[in-house]
Design an enzyme around this catalytic site. Structure first.
Site, PDB file in Angstrom:
ATOM      1  N   ASN A 183       0.848  -1.930  -0.281  1.00 13.33           N
ATOM      2  CA  ASN A 183       0.291  -0.319  -0.046  1.00 13.33           C
ATOM      3  C   ASN A 183       0.970   0.849   0.109  1.00 13.33           C
ATOM      4  OD1 ASN A 183      -1.867   2.076   0.806  1.00 13.33           O
ATOM      5  ND2 ASN A 183      -2.427   1.589   2.927  1.00 13.33           N
ATOM      6  N   TRP A 184       1.310   2.140  -1.335  1.00 17.25           N
ATOM      7  CA  TRP A 184       1.900   3.504  -1.158  1.00 17.25           C
ATOM      8  C   TRP A 184       1.220   4.826  -0.385  1.00 17.25           C
ATOM      9  CZ3 TRP A 184       4.123   2.736  -7.421  1.00 17.25           C
ATOM     10  CH2 TRP A 184       4.687   1.626  -7.314  1.00 17.25           C
ATOM     11  N   LYS A 185       0.089   4.533  -0.419  1.00 12.88           N
ATOM     12  CA  LYS A 185      -0.429   5.289   0.262  1.00 12.88           C
ATOM     13  C   LYS A 185      -0.387   6.628  -0.770  1.00 12.88           C
ATOM     14  CE  LYS A 185       0.363   3.455   4.138  1.00 12.88           C
ATOM     15  NZ  LYS A 185       0.709   3.722   6.198  1.00 12.88           N
ATOM     16  N   HIS A 233      -9.555   1.365   5.569  1.00 17.75           N
ATOM     17  CA  HIS A 233      -7.767   1.451   5.857  1.00 17.75           C
ATOM     18  C   HIS A 233      -7.793   2.513   7.194  1.00 17.75           C
ATOM     19  CE1 HIS A 233      -3.818   2.368   6.427  1.00 17.75           C
ATOM     20  NE2 HIS A 233      -3.739   1.246   6.043  1.00 17.75           N
ATOM     21  N   GLU A 243      -6.540   4.637   7.296  1.00 19.23           N
ATOM     22  CA  GLU A 243      -6.380   6.152   7.959  1.00 19.23           C
ATOM     23  C   GLU A 243      -7.401   7.829   6.895  1.00 19.23           C
ATOM     24  OE1 GLU A 243      -2.622   4.861   5.672  1.00 19.23           O
ATOM     25  OE2 GLU A 243      -1.119   4.968   7.374  1.00 19.23           O
ATOM     26  N   GLU A 286      -5.204  -4.395  10.817  1.00 20.12           N
ATOM     27  CA  GLU A 286      -4.098  -3.995  11.070  1.00 20.12           C
ATOM     28  C   GLU A 286      -4.230  -3.066  12.428  1.00 20.12           C
ATOM     29  OE1 GLU A 286      -2.102  -2.565   6.799  1.00 20.12           O
ATOM     30  OE2 GLU A 286      -4.027  -1.903   7.567  1.00 20.12           O
ATOM     31  N   GLY A 346       3.068   0.977  10.674  1.00 13.51           N
ATOM     32  CA  GLY A 346       3.897   3.349  10.409  1.00 13.51           C
ATOM     33  C   GLY A 346       4.667   3.917  11.666  1.00 13.51           C
ATOM     34  N   SER A 405       3.717  -2.021  10.095  1.00 11.79           N
ATOM     35  CA  SER A 405       5.181  -1.987  10.029  1.00 11.79           C
ATOM     36  C   SER A 405       5.790  -3.506  10.048  1.00 11.79           C
ATOM     37  CB  SER A 405       5.917  -2.010  11.585  1.00 11.79           C
ATOM     38  OG  SER A 405       5.413  -0.300  11.680  1.00 11.79           O
ATOM     39  N   GLY A 441       2.524  -1.064   3.997  1.00  8.53           N
ATOM     40  CA  GLY A 441       3.058  -0.017   3.470  1.00  8.53           C
ATOM     41  C   GLY A 441       4.366   0.519   3.193  1.00  8.53           C
ATOM     42  N   GLY A 442       5.241   1.224   4.615  1.00  4.57           N
ATOM     43  CA  GLY A 442       6.537   1.832   4.575  1.00  4.57           C
ATOM     44  C   GLY A 442       7.254   0.593   3.679  1.00  4.57           C
TER      45      GLY A 442
END
Ligand code: PGA
Length: 249
Positions: A9-11, A94, A96, A166, A172, A212, A233-234
Site C-alpha cells: 500500500n503506497w499511500k 484502511h 487512515e 492492522e 507506520g 510495520s 506500507g513503508g
C-alpha cells in the site's frame, strides 16, 4: 485452499516516474512465489501501473473507492472507473481512511455492498487503537467492525473478500504486533466469521497482517497458522525490502 497474498500500500507516495522505476525493477527481480503480489499506487498511477505490469503476476489494486456508482461527488472515484483502468480489487476501510477522512463502519458497509455489486474484489481492513487494547476492548472493536462492515454479505460474496488485520498502533510506528498477538486476533477473526457463515467460508478467506511489516519480522508473522500474508506500507516503497517480504512467505 486460501491464497497467500503480499500487498503493498503506497499511500500518498510515488509520482508517475517513481512508480515506473519501481515496477521496472520489480518485474526484473520478482521472485518465484506461490503468493499473489499486489501493489496499490495512487489513483493517478493506476492506469500506467496496470499497463506496465499486465504481463506479469503483479496485480494493481486501488486504495479506496466511493460507495456510489456515479454522481456529484467531487474528488471521488467509482468502482466502474477503477475497472475501466484494469483494477479488480480495492482496499476498503484502511485506518487512515477511518481516522483522517471520517469513514465509519456504516459507510464501509455501503462500500462493501458497492464492491460486491460491481464484482470488485476488496481487502477489508480492521484494527483497534492502543487504548482499545489497553482497556481489553480489542476483540469487541474488531467484532463490531466485522459485524457492521461485512456481515450483511451473502455467503457467495465472500469470494470477493480478503481481510487485513492492522492494529492502528502498529501502522507506520515501527512497532509490530508480536506474532502470537497477531495470531490470536487472526484466529478470533476467523472464528467470528465461522460463527456467522460456517467453517468453509472462514477457512477459505485470506487474512493478512498489516502494521510495520519488515523483512526482519515477516517470516515469524507468516509462520502463524492464521496469517496468510501481509498488507505492507513503508516497506513496500523499496523494491529490495518488498522482495524480501515476498521471499519470506
Ligand atoms: P506500515 O503500513 O507497513 O507502514 O506500518 C501498513 C498499512 O498502513 O497498511
Amino acid at each position: 485452499m486460501r491464497k497467500k497474498i503480499i500487498a503493498g500500500n503506497w499511500k500518498m507516495f510515488k509520482d508517475l516516474v517513481e512508480a515506473n522505476d519501481f515496477f521496472k525493477q520489480l518485474i526484473e527481480k520478482l521472485p518465484d512465489t506461490e503468493a499473489e503480489v499486489m501493489i496499490a499506487p495512487s489513483f493517478t498511477n493506476l492506469w500506467h501501473s496496470f499497463q506496465i505490469t499486465r504481463d506479469y503476476p503483479i496485480e494493481i489494486i486501488a486504495q479506496n473507492m466511493h460507495e456510489e456508482n456515479l454522481g456529484a461527488y467531487t474528488g471521488e472515484v467509482s468502482a466502474e472507473m477503477l475497472k475501466s483502468v484494469g483494477v479488480q480489487r480495492v482496499i476498503l476501510g484502511h485506518s487512515e481512511r477511518r481516522m483522517f477522512f471520517g469513514e465509519c463502519d456504516e459507510q464501509l458497509n455501503l462500500k462493501v455492498e458497492c464492491a460486491v455489486n460491481n464484482e470488485m474484489n476488496f481487502i477489508f481492513c480492521v484494527g483497534e487503537e492502543m487504548e482499545d487494547r489497553n482497556s481489553n476492548n480489542h476483540f469487541k472493536v474488531i467484532k463490531r467492525q466485522l459485524d457492521i462492515g461485512l456481515f450483511e454479505m451473502y455467503p457467495e460474496d465472500w469470494k470477493h473478500a480478503v481481510i487485513a488485520y492492522e492494529p492502528v498502533w502498529a501502522i507506520g510506528t515501527g512497532e509490530t504486533a508480536r506474532p502470537e498477538q497477531a495470531q490470536e486476533m487472526h484466529h478470533f477473526i476467523r472464528k467470528t466469521i465461522a460463527d456467522v457463515y460456517g467453517n468453509e467460508i472462514a477457512e477459505n478467506v485470506s487474512i493478512l497482517y498489516g502494521g510495520s511489516v519488515k523483512p526482519d519480522n515477516a517470516k515469524q508473522l507468516f509462520q502463524q497458522p492464521d496469517i496468510d500474508g501481509a498488507l505492507v506500507g513503508g516497506a513496500s516503497l523499496k523494491v529490495s525490502s518488498f522482495i524480501k517480504i515476498i521471499q519470506a512467505i
